[in-house]
Design a protein around this motif. Structure first.
Motif: not given
Length: 383
Positions: A39-40, A228-237, A320-324
């Motif tokens: 997934g790059s 009670v929560a954190l969230e991660l995010n990124s600019l990658s996708k 998302g960027m996949f087909v499962w």
């Protein structure tokens, strides 16, 4: 040879690291491999993002050490982004920490909150790094099964019938990787209540919200979630910047402060130019997301055709960027199935088993493949 640390016995080389060597060997033999495994993003960042990076190189402080917390304008930019797209209000000084990719955040969070012997709830199927990092810090991985029948969502009632006294962290990833399933507000509200009842830190890994997804949602939009929560995010996708390694973790000042203690001892700040490019990316208009999704929509349509050729079934509403995809009837081993396709048709697809035992019977196609290559793959099953 000097004896390596005992912790290395708890982890193995990453699947893609090993498998891509095998794929590389086939390419060296002249095989026309089409790689649908990774997934790059193969698309370029926006031109204005590239311009911002290049233009920043002449700035006076461009090549000096940078703040561990990143540029103030980067933190303000991503907080404005979260307010605009997720309706989440964040203090840019205390409730966000830039990361060198969200994968770094998984390690930093684990180091900040886990002691040896603490237990960690990990989705099955889920991102393999949750397990490897848990093992590296001496914690104990405890898997909670997700299933197609349950819409790939956690069964909170089942979890609360077990002993949770040693559980410290619960990893989530919605939109879900690898299945593309989405959570909703009601699911996140129940998870927050569950975490409060059991003193568990939730961490939602959220890098796929803008890819083929009309229902963007942050767990931090739920009332009281920051406790009670954190969230991660990124600019990658979202912005085709995977190699830039720009990510973020969001949460309460207390939680972010704990992670900063780890991070400030692990690196010396993110390169100035990358931060300037990231700031520009966060300012892009809605046209950027629309055009990106036009490309992925066309690719996904073709990938559905390929899955049909293989006799697989899939959820057309997944994000998302996949087909499962579920293997055809009669196929029992995902790894055997993908190896047959690899050696017979020179197409590399990811087996669902690398994401956990619940991935058996499934395969994952990446949409980071040009349309012409997907069309070529389809033709290989028509010959």
């Amino acid at each position: 040879m000097i004896k390596v640390a005992d912790r290395l016995a708890s982890v193995e080389e990453y699947y893609f690291s090993k498998k891509l060597r095998e794929v590389g060997g086939l390419i060296a033999q002249g095989k026309p491999i089409i790689n649908m495994g990774i997934g790059s993003p193969d698309l370029a960042p926006a031109q204005q993002v590239l311009d911002a990076l290049v233009n920043s190189l002449e700035d006076e402080k461009a090549h000096q050490y940078q703040s561990y917390q990143g540029l103030p304008e980067l933190r303000m930019g991503v907080c404005s982004f979260y307010q605009k797209y997720f309706d989440v209000s964040l203090n840019s000084n205390t409730e966000v920490l830039p990361l060198m990719g969200s994968k770094e955040g998984i390690m930093h969070i684990s180091m900040a909150f886990l002691n040896p012997g603490d237990e960690v709830l990990i989705p099955n199927p889920g991102y393999p790094t949750y397990t490897s990092v848990t093992n590296l810090v001496g914690a104990v991985a405890r898997y909670y099964d997700l299933s197609e029948d349950g819409n790939w969502l956690p069964d909170i009632k089942a979890l609360e019938q077990t002993d949770l006294s040693k559980v410290k962290i619960m990893w989530l990833s919605y939109p879900h990787m690898p299945t593309g399933a989405n959570a909703n507000v009601a699911v996140f509200e129940e998870l927050v209540k569950f975490a409060k009842r059991n003193q568990i830190l939730l961490v939602n890994d959220n890098p796929y919200s803008f890819v083929l997804n009309d229902h963007r949602l942050s767990i931090l939009s739920v009332a009281g979630a920051k406790e009670v929560a954190l969230e991660l995010n990124s600019l990658s996708k979202t912005f085709n910047m995977a190699g830039w390694r720009v990510g973020f973790v969001f949460g309460s000042a207390e939680h972010i402060g704990a992670i900063l203690k780890v991070k400030s001892n692990m690196d010396s700040g993110m390169f100035y130019g990358l931060q300037k490019g990231a700031i520009k990316a966060l300012e892009l208009s809605a046209d950027w997301y629309a055009k990106l999704n036009e490309v992925y929509t066309r690719r996904r349509s073709l990938m559905f055709q390929l899955a049909d050729k293989l006799g697989c079934t899939y959820d057309t509403s997944a994000t998302g960027m996949f087909v499962w995809a579920k293997l055809p009837k009669g196929a029992t081993s995902a790894e055997e199935f993908i190896d047959t396709v690899l050696y017979d048709k020179s197409i590399f697809i990811t087996p669902g088993t690398i994401f956990g035992s619940q991935g058996e019977g499934y395969i994952r196609f990446s949409l980071c493949v040009k349309e012409a290559q997907i069309e070529q793959a389809i033709k290989r099953f028509e010959a």
